[in-house]
Design a protein around this motif. Structure first.
Motif, PDB file in Angstrom:
ATOM      1  N   UNK A 165       0.806  -1.224   0.000  1.00 33.02           N
ATOM      2  CA  UNK A 165       0.000   0.000   0.000  1.00 33.02           C
ATOM      3  C   UNK A 165       0.836   1.269   0.000  1.00 33.02           C
ATOM      4  N   UNK A 166       2.134   1.172   0.345  1.00 30.94           N
ATOM      5  CA  UNK A 166       2.956   2.366   0.501  1.00 30.94           C
ATOM      6  C   UNK A 166       4.079   2.452  -0.500  1.00 30.94           C
ATOM      7  N   UNK A 167       4.713   3.624  -0.571  1.00 28.46           N
ATOM      8  CA  UNK A 167       5.747   3.845  -1.590  1.00 28.46           C
ATOM      9  C   UNK A 167       6.946   2.917  -1.409  1.00 28.46           C
ATOM     10  N   UNK A 168       7.197   2.461  -0.169  1.00 29.30           N
ATOM     11  CA  UNK A 168       8.313   1.533   0.025  1.00 29.30           C
ATOM     12  C   UNK A 168       8.000   0.134  -0.498  1.00 29.30           C
ATOM     13  N   UNK A 169       6.776  -0.108  -0.949  1.00 29.37           N
ATOM     14  CA  UNK A 169       6.427  -1.386  -1.581  1.00 29.37           C
ATOM     15  C   UNK A 169       6.662  -1.363  -3.090  1.00 29.37           C
ATOM     16  N   UNK A 170       6.850  -0.184  -3.651  1.00 32.03           N
ATOM     17  CA  UNK A 170       6.971  -0.071  -5.109  1.00 32.03           C
ATOM     18  C   UNK A 170       8.148  -0.868  -5.667  1.00 32.03           C
ATOM     19  N   UNK A 171       9.346  -0.845  -5.052  1.00 37.47           N
ATOM     20  CA  UNK A 171      10.455  -1.614  -5.641  1.00 37.47           C
ATOM     21  C   UNK A 171      10.156  -3.098  -5.810  1.00 37.47           C
ATOM     22  N   UNK A 172       9.507  -3.721  -4.824  1.00 38.84           N
ATOM     23  CA  UNK A 172       9.204  -5.153  -4.992  1.00 38.84           C
ATOM     24  C   UNK A 172       8.053  -5.355  -5.977  1.00 38.84           C
ATOM     25  N   UNK A 173       7.132  -4.401  -6.027  1.00 33.09           N
ATOM     26  CA  UNK A 173       6.034  -4.500  -6.985  1.00 33.09           C
ATOM     27  C   UNK A 173       6.546  -4.402  -8.421  1.00 33.09           C
ATOM     28  N   UNK A 174       7.604  -3.616  -8.618  1.00 34.58           N
ATOM     29  CA  UNK A 174       8.137  -3.420  -9.972  1.00 34.58           C
ATOM     30  C   UNK A 174       8.810  -4.665 -10.535  1.00 34.58           C
ATOM     31  N   UNK A 175       9.335  -5.533  -9.675  1.00 37.68           N
ATOM     32  CA  UNK A 175      10.022  -6.729 -10.172  1.00 37.68           C
ATOM     33  C   UNK A 175       9.119  -7.956 -10.209  1.00 37.68           C
ATOM     34  N   UNK A 176       7.978  -7.902  -9.511  1.00 38.92           N
ATOM     35  CA  UNK A 176       7.079  -9.055  -9.463  1.00 38.92           C
ATOM     36  C   UNK A 176       6.279  -9.180 -10.752  1.00 38.92           C
ATOM     37  N   UNK A 177       5.880 -10.407 -11.055  1.00 41.96           N
ATOM     38  CA  UNK A 177       5.060 -10.638 -12.237  1.00 41.96           C
ATOM     39  C   UNK A 177       3.703  -9.965 -12.143  1.00 41.96           C
ATOM     40  N   UNK A 178       3.159  -9.896 -10.926  1.00 45.15           N
ATOM     41  CA  UNK A 178       1.873  -9.240 -10.705  1.00 45.15           C
ATOM     42  C   UNK A 178       1.986  -8.339  -9.480  1.00 45.15           C
ATOM     43  N   UNK A 179       1.660  -7.071  -9.647  1.00 48.36           N
ATOM     44  CA  UNK A 179       1.719  -6.100  -8.548  1.00 48.36           C
ATOM     45  C   UNK A 179       0.299  -5.717  -8.159  1.00 48.36           C
ATOM     46  N   UNK A 180       0.060  -5.687  -6.849  1.00 47.05           N
ATOM     47  CA  UNK A 180      -1.289  -5.432  -6.326  1.00 47.05           C
ATOM     48  C   UNK A 180      -1.224  -4.306  -5.303  1.00 47.05           C
ATOM     49  N   UNK A 181      -1.988  -3.254  -5.530  1.00 46.48           N
ATOM     50  CA  UNK A 181      -2.106  -2.139  -4.584  1.00 46.48           C
ATOM     51  C   UNK A 181      -3.381  -2.339  -3.792  1.00 46.48           C
ATOM     52  N   UNK A 182      -3.268  -2.317  -2.452  1.00 44.47           N
ATOM     53  CA  UNK A 182      -4.428  -2.538  -1.595  1.00 44.47           C
ATOM     54  C   UNK A 182      -4.734  -1.277  -0.803  1.00 44.47           C
ATOM     55  N   UNK A 183      -5.876  -0.641  -1.120  1.00 45.14           N
ATOM     56  CA  UNK A 183      -6.270   0.615  -0.466  1.00 45.14           C
ATOM     57  C   UNK A 183      -5.034   1.516  -0.346  1.00 45.14           C
TER      58      UNK A 183
END
Length: 237
Positions: A193-211
């Motif tokens: 949910x936060x900006x510090x999650x973006x780096x792992x979301x960028x490398x994953x096959x599927x990125x999910x933002x929760x609220x």
């Protein structure tokens, strides 16, 4: 969310065709605070010292990406926790920590589909290990609060990988666990949910933002803006 389409009310997708199969993935990585659980633990701990409002303001600015140095931000906030007792922490855990709606359903579905589950948090092991037990999570990485005689010192304990799990460490941890279980990053799902999650979301096959914060929603292939975490199962059958 740029170039996103509404898959269902409160559920946006971008750059994917849904539904996909959950079993096409092999690892799901979750942020903890405000993702797997409903609270920001550090804000609630700070309540014991009368500094919740001050700490929560820093947390919010950090998660929105307005404060870009997560390590410095966390050290600032942890420094305000000096004097908090383990009894205070136990009260937060017992009375305030709640799993997010749909968390148990999604984790159970992921495990049933053969996925391993990773909790990777800029929060603290004191709470992360409790969540691990509640949800039968396979891997946990989080920060360790330093204490002396049952009282927090306002510092963090150095671990083998470092002392602060920031965005870069979240990314590295996801890739490390993927390598450990013999899969590619494209077979990983990252949820945050936060900006510090973006780096792992960028490398994953599927990125999910929760609220999530706006910046995070704009990075994600799936954005759950209404309802629980289990809404991901509408996209992944």
């Amino acid at each position: 969310m740029t170039d996103a389409t509404e898959f269902a009310p409160g559920l946006m997708i971008r750059g994917i065709t849904a539904p996909q199969k959950l079993s096409d993935y092999k690892l799901i990585a979750f942020d903890m605070d405000s993702t797997l659980i409903t609270i920001e633990c550090i804000d609630e701990i700070a309540d014991a010292t009368g500094k919740k409002e001050e700490v929560a303001a820093i947390t919010e600015a950090t998660m929105r990406g307005e404060i870009t140095d997560f390590k410095d931000s966390l050290r600032q906030r942890v420094g305000k926790l000096g004097g908090v007792t383990e009894a205070d922490m136990a009260i937060v855990l017992a009375e305030r920590l709640k799993l997010s709606p749909g968390a148990e359903t999604l984790v159970k579905a992921a495990k049933a589909a053969g996925l391993k589950v990773l909790l990777v948090s800029g929060g603290f092991t004191y709470f992360a290990e409790h969540v691990r037990a509640l949800l039968d999570i396979d891997f946990v990485r989080a920060n360790v609060l330093e204490s002396k005689d049952g009282v927090l010192t306002g510092g963090l304990v150095e671990q083998a990988w470092g002392d602060i799990c920031d965005g870069a460490e979240k990314r590295r941890t996801l890739l490390e666990v993927a390598s450990l279980i013999g899969i590619d990053a494209s077979q990983c799902i990252a949820v945050g949910d936060g900006s510090n999650d973006i780096p792992m979301m960028q490398v994953a096959g599927l990125s999910v933002a929760y609220h999530a914060k706006p910046r995070v929603r704009n990075e994600a292939k799936v954005a759950i803006n209404e309802g629980g975490l289990d809404r991901l199962l509408e996209v992944l059958k």
